[in-house]
Design an enzyme around this catalytic site. Structure first.
Site, short mmCIF file in Angstrom:
data_model
loop_
_atom_site.label_atom_id
_atom_site.label_comp_id
_atom_site.label_asym_id
_atom_site.label_seq_id
_atom_site.Cartn_x
_atom_site.Cartn_y
_atom_site.Cartn_z
N HIS A 54 0.85 -1.12 -0.01
CA HIS A 54 -0.06 -0.10 -0.10
C HIS A 54 0.98 1.34 0.09
CE1 HIS A 54 0.67 -0.64 4.20
NE2 HIS A 54 0.14 0.25 4.67
N HIS A 56 1.28 4.02 1.78
CA HIS A 56 1.90 4.66 3.23
C HIS A 56 3.39 4.72 2.85
CE1 HIS A 56 -2.01 3.82 5.68
NE2 HIS A 56 -2.02 4.88 4.97
N ASP A 58 5.74 4.39 5.04
CA ASP A 58 6.80 3.41 5.75
C ASP A 58 6.69 2.25 4.96
OD1 ASP A 58 3.87 3.27 6.45
OD2 ASP A 58 4.41 2.08 8.46
N HIS A 59 5.90 1.97 3.92
CA HIS A 59 5.96 1.07 3.11
C HIS A 59 6.49 1.19 1.73
CE1 HIS A 59 3.75 -1.48 5.95
NE2 HIS A 59 3.38 -0.38 6.46
N HIS A 110 -7.58 -1.15 5.15
CA HIS A 110 -6.49 0.01 5.91
C HIS A 110 -6.41 1.14 5.02
CE1 HIS A 110 -3.09 0.87 8.25
NE2 HIS A 110 -2.22 0.75 7.13
N ASP A 134 -0.35 -4.24 6.00
CA ASP A 134 -1.02 -3.94 7.43
C ASP A 134 -2.55 -4.52 7.22
OD1 ASP A 134 1.44 -2.64 7.66
OD2 ASP A 134 0.57 -0.50 7.83
N HIS A 173 4.41 -4.96 10.38
CA HIS A 173 4.91 -4.34 11.43
C HIS A 173 5.20 -5.47 12.44
CE1 HIS A 173 4.21 -0.20 10.44
NE2 HIS A 173 3.46 -0.53 9.61
#
Length: 282
Positions: A54, A56, A58-59, A110, A134, A173
């Protein structure tokens, strides 16, 4: 097929999946380019593609730099917001990287464009792998930022939950201890939750990952996969599985970790007014 688990940022995982006969590799959620390329060099493999679950940061934040450093790199994902995207994938689409087969599994909730990746090799005795981003965590699930409880219920029961039970779960995570503390609140009599939490705490103390789990294990302790069980219905006061899931997610969002004792030096500094000049700046 070898999976390298790479810890990055505060609690993220990115993964390097290596096709051992060709020494080609694909990365999942390549957030930190420098760290990923160090491992690519150390393993002596060629990075062919990135699979992004996805958008975001941090990915996906490493995609542009990796695309610049690795000409011809393919970047797969289901959301136009993913940086450097070259191949937009759809639900049930299959990809092939040497002997590695990948099935794309669309799991919106998400984020509205979240995609999980199910990987296996034909004829291999090894269990298949699910890179769940996530959507599904060890002992938990992702927050419903852009979707509904109905969507997450479908994701967890009809899409991911229907995969082979021996599937290894590699999530986005490291939040297993926190998830299982909540699971224990939900099911205080569940001995498997207690055992898994004790194990996860030990792994955490030793700074070791708790991934992968297996799908079969998740059904024993992950409350979000246990919404038809009596203790879950009793905890939420609901019987409809979607309503159980919705209530669980709300409870989890409001679940507070035990307060940590404040650092005594920091408290003295506050008492002495040492932070005042910083706090006054706007």
């Amino acid at each position: 097929m070898k999976v390298k688990v790479i810890s990055v940022l505060e609690d993220n995982y990115m993964y390097l999946v290596i096709e051992e006969s060709t020494r080609d590799a694909v990365a999942v959620d390549a957030a930190v380019p420098k760290r990923l390329l160090e491992i690519v060099r150390k393993e002596d493999v060629v990075l062919r593609a990135i699979l992004t679950t996805h958008h975001h940061w941090d990915h996906a934040r490493g995609n542009e730099e990796l695309a610049r450093l690795c000409p011809g790199l393919r970047v797969y994902g289901a959301d136009e917001r993913i940086g450097a995207l070259t191949h937009k994938v759809t639900h049930d689409q299959e990809l092939t990287f040497g002997a590695i087969r990948v099935r794309c599994l669309f799991t919106p909730c998400h984020t509205s464009g979240h995609m999980c990746y199910f990987m296996w090799e034909d004829g291999s005795p090894d269990a298949p792998a699910l890179f769940s981003g996530d959507t599904l965590f060890v002992g938990g699930c992702g927050k419903f930022f852009e979707g509904t409880a109905e969507q997450m219920y479908t994701n967890l029961t009809q899409i991911l939950g229907a995969l082979p039970k021996e599937t290894k779960v590699f999530c986005g995570h490291e939040c297993t201890v926190r998830n299982l503390k909540f699971a224990l609140k939900v099911e205080p009599e569940n001995e498997i939750v207690k055992q898994k939490l004790a194990w996860a705490k030990q792994r955490d103390d030793e700074d070791l990952p708790t991934v992968p789990s297996t799908l079969q294990e998740e059904f024993l302790y992950n409350p979000f996969l246990r919404v038809t069980e009596e203790p879950l219905q009793k905890f939420t006061g609901k019987t409809d599985p979607v309503e159980v899931l919705r209530t669980l997610r709300t409870e989890k969002d409001n679940f507070k970790k035990p307060k940590e004792r404040p650092n005594p030096q920091a408290m003295l500094a506050f008492d002495w007014g040492l932070f005042s000049p910083f706090l006054e700046k706007k």
